[in-house]
Design an enzyme around this catalytic site. Structure first.
Site, PDB file in Angstrom:
ATOM      1  N   TYR A  38      13.973  13.007  -3.273  1.00 42.78           N
ATOM      2  CA  TYR A  38      13.909  11.869  -4.199  1.00 42.78           C
ATOM      3  C   TYR A  38      14.996  11.961  -5.275  1.00 42.78           C
ATOM      4  O   TYR A  38      15.293  10.965  -5.942  1.00 42.78           O
ATOM      5  CB  TYR A  38      12.552  11.774  -4.917  1.00 42.78           C
ATOM      6  CG  TYR A  38      11.326  11.638  -4.041  1.00 42.78           C
ATOM      7  CD1 TYR A  38      11.413  11.322  -2.703  1.00 42.78           C
ATOM      8  CD2 TYR A  38      10.066  11.809  -4.600  1.00 42.78           C
ATOM      9  CE1 TYR A  38      10.262  11.213  -1.920  1.00 42.78           C
ATOM     10  CE2 TYR A  38       8.916  11.695  -3.830  1.00 42.78           C
ATOM     11  CZ  TYR A  38       9.024  11.409  -2.498  1.00 42.78           C
ATOM     12  OH  TYR A  38       7.891  11.296  -1.739  1.00 42.78           O
ATOM     13  N   LYS A  63       8.599  18.680  -2.308  1.00 39.22           N
ATOM     14  CA  LYS A  63       8.708  18.747  -0.840  1.00 39.22           C
ATOM     15  C   LYS A  63      10.049  19.306  -0.432  1.00 39.22           C
ATOM     16  O   LYS A  63      11.082  18.956  -1.025  1.00 39.22           O
ATOM     17  CB  LYS A  63       8.529  17.338  -0.245  1.00 39.22           C
ATOM     18  CG  LYS A  63       7.303  16.637  -0.777  1.00 39.22           C
ATOM     19  CD  LYS A  63       6.996  15.331  -0.073  1.00 39.22           C
ATOM     20  CE  LYS A  63       5.935  14.580  -0.848  1.00 39.22           C
ATOM     21  NZ  LYS A  63       6.476  13.865  -2.038  1.00 39.22           N
ATOM     22  N   GLN A 143       0.463  15.264   4.177  1.00 39.09           N
ATOM     23  CA  GLN A 143       0.619  14.025   3.396  1.00 39.09           C
ATOM     24  C   GLN A 143       1.268  12.962   4.284  1.00 39.09           C
ATOM     25  O   GLN A 143       2.379  13.160   4.773  1.00 39.09           O
ATOM     26  CB  GLN A 143       1.493  14.295   2.168  1.00 39.09           C
ATOM     27  CG  GLN A 143       1.541  13.089   1.256  1.00 39.09           C
ATOM     28  CD  GLN A 143       2.522  13.229   0.108  1.00 39.09           C
ATOM     29  OE1 GLN A 143       3.505  12.493   0.039  1.00 39.09           O
ATOM     30  NE2 GLN A 143       2.255  14.147  -0.801  1.00 39.09           N
ATOM     31  N   SER A 213       4.209   3.575  -9.210  1.00 37.19           N
ATOM     32  CA  SER A 213       4.644   2.438 -10.018  1.00 37.19           C
ATOM     33  C   SER A 213       5.503   2.955 -11.161  1.00 37.19           C
ATOM     34  O   SER A 213       5.350   4.096 -11.595  1.00 37.19           O
ATOM     35  CB  SER A 213       3.458   1.656 -10.593  1.00 37.19           C
ATOM     36  OG  SER A 213       3.954   0.592 -11.388  1.00 37.19           O
TER      37      SER A 213
HETATM   38  P1  A2P Z   1       6.498  -1.099  -9.342  1.00 37.56           P
HETATM   39  O1  A2P Z   1       6.953   0.328  -9.224  1.00 37.56           O
HETATM   40  O2  A2P Z   1       7.622  -2.037  -9.678  1.00 37.56           O
HETATM   41  O3  A2P Z   1       5.319  -1.257 -10.266  1.00 37.56           O
HETATM   42  P2  A2P Z   1       2.988   2.408  -2.730  1.00 37.56           P
HETATM   43  O4  A2P Z   1       2.286   3.249  -3.722  1.00 37.56           O
HETATM   44  O5  A2P Z   1       2.166   1.981  -1.562  1.00 37.56           O
HETATM   45  O6  A2P Z   1       4.305   3.023  -2.289  1.00 37.56           O
HETATM   46  O7  A2P Z   1       3.368   1.021  -3.456  1.00 37.56           O
HETATM   47  C1  A2P Z   1       4.315   0.999  -4.501  1.00 37.56           C
HETATM   48  C2  A2P Z   1       4.795  -0.428  -4.732  1.00 37.56           C
HETATM   49  O8  A2P Z   1       3.724  -1.233  -5.230  1.00 37.56           O
HETATM   50  C3  A2P Z   1       5.899  -0.500  -5.759  1.00 37.56           C
HETATM   51  O9  A2P Z   1       6.780  -1.538  -5.360  1.00 37.56           O
HETATM   52  C4  A2P Z   1       5.178  -0.851  -7.047  1.00 37.56           C
HETATM   53  O10 A2P Z   1       6.024  -1.609  -7.892  1.00 37.56           O
HETATM   54  C5  A2P Z   1       4.020  -1.703  -6.550  1.00 37.56           C
HETATM   55  N1  A2P Z   1       2.795  -1.518  -7.351  1.00 37.56           N
HETATM   56  C6  A2P Z   1       2.228  -0.351  -7.714  1.00 37.56           C
HETATM   57  N2  A2P Z   1       1.084  -0.559  -8.374  1.00 37.56           N
HETATM   58  C7  A2P Z   1       0.916  -1.899  -8.448  1.00 37.56           C
HETATM   59  C8  A2P Z   1      -0.085  -2.733  -9.012  1.00 37.56           C
HETATM   60  N3  A2P Z   1      -1.129  -2.217  -9.637  1.00 37.56           N
HETATM   61  N4  A2P Z   1       0.088  -4.081  -8.899  1.00 37.56           N
HETATM   62  C9  A2P Z   1       1.141  -4.603  -8.269  1.00 37.56           C
HETATM   63  N5  A2P Z   1       2.122  -3.862  -7.704  1.00 37.56           N
HETATM   64  C10 A2P Z   1       2.011  -2.517  -7.795  1.00 37.56           C
END
Ligand code: A2P
Length: 258
Positions: A38, A63, A143, A213
């Site tokens: 990452y 990782k 994971q 997020s």
């Molecule tokens: P962002 O980082 O702009 O908030 P995953 O965990 O499945 O990988 O999903 C991550 C994606 O979902 C990211 O694009 C993130 O955007 C978005 N995301 C994370 N939490 C939320 C939430 N509570 N509501 C809407 N979108 C979310």
């Protein structure tokens, strides 16, 4: 391992990552999941230090990027970037080159105290079994991408059989699953958000889950998943969204093999 963690895949190194981890720690998260690939371990380490929270209170995963040779040497470099003496969990990021070659280096990292525990990521049933056949210390975690649309029942069953914890990444389908009709309907009926329903679906099974997020309000929303439940019917309705046919595979798209 705390059931809920912050995943920082696709979070930019620097301010964005430092802030995301800071928000999470301020909001009560005590589990952060990063990776050598990452490129943001330094920012994770900085946010951990700046938080002032005692090291032993936070569960940190990184990782092994399997395009390097030696997992123990790579762990040392991770620790330098993170500014930590150890990580709680160190996993092989994916089984590139086969599921077993990197494991002695992982065991060495554990023996040296660089990692409290060791595991894998993106390993399917067959790869887990090959690894278990040669491991002196078995992996504690696999994971994988796991959510109602990727409900890998056979992989979950194999993990349970071998006392390996299946940990869910991409619980929101990297955001794609937030707008599904069933998810939205269930969210409305429990007066929660689609993200909370998808995360709760993992929590109901005691599956550790690491939504990503960068937004403070979403990081907060994603953590409010311990004060409601989903009914058996709601869980079953979500289970039916599976598009993998209950697969034992960890990945439909093995980006690491040709
Ligand atoms: P962002 O980082 O702009 O908030 P995953 O965990 O499945 O990988 O999903 C991550 C994606 O979902 C990211 O694009 C993130 O955007 C978005 N995301 C994370 N939490 C939320 C939430 N509570 N509501 C809407 N979108 C979310």
């Amino acid at each position: 391992m705390p059931l809920l963690g912050l995943g920082v895949w696709q979070v930019r190194d620097g301010r964005e990552c430092v802030d995301a981890v800071r928000f999470a720690l301020e909001l009560g998260y005590r589990h952060i999941d990063t990776a050598q690939a990452y490129g943001n371990e330094e920012s994770v380490g900085r946010a951990l230090r700046e938080s002032g929270i005692a090291r032993e209170e936070v569960f940190v995963t990184t990782k092994f990027f399997p395009r390097q040779k030696d997992a123990a040497a790579a762990a040392e470099e991770s620790l330098l970037r993170l500014g930590l003496d150890y990580v709680d969990l160190y996993v092989i990021h994916w089984p590139e080159g086969g599921p077993t070659w990197a494991w002695p280096g992982m065991e060495a990292a554990r023996d040296r105290g660089q990692a409290r525990s060791i595991g894998v990521s993106n390993f399917d049933v067959d790869e887990l079994e090959q690894l278990l056949a040669i491991a002196e210390v078995p992996p504690v975690v696999d994971q994988v991408q796991f959510n109602p649309y990727a409900f890998r029942r056979k992989l979950l069953a194999a993990c349970e059989e071998h006392a390996i914890v299946l940990e869910a990444y991409s619980p929101l389908g990297t955001g794609r699953h937030l707008t599904g009709e069933t998810v939205e309907k269930i969210a409305a009926s429990v007066e929660r958000t689609p993200a909370q329903v998808l995360i709760r679906w993992c929590i109901e099974r005691d599956i550790p889950v690491i939504p990503k997020s960068t937004h403070r309000e979403r990081i907060a929303e994603n953590a409010r998943v311990f004060d409601f439940t989903l009914s058996r019917d709601q869980l079953e309705e979500l289970d039916e969204l599976d598009r993998t046919n209950g697969t034992g595979r960890a990945q439909e798209h093995k980006w690491w093999s040709g």
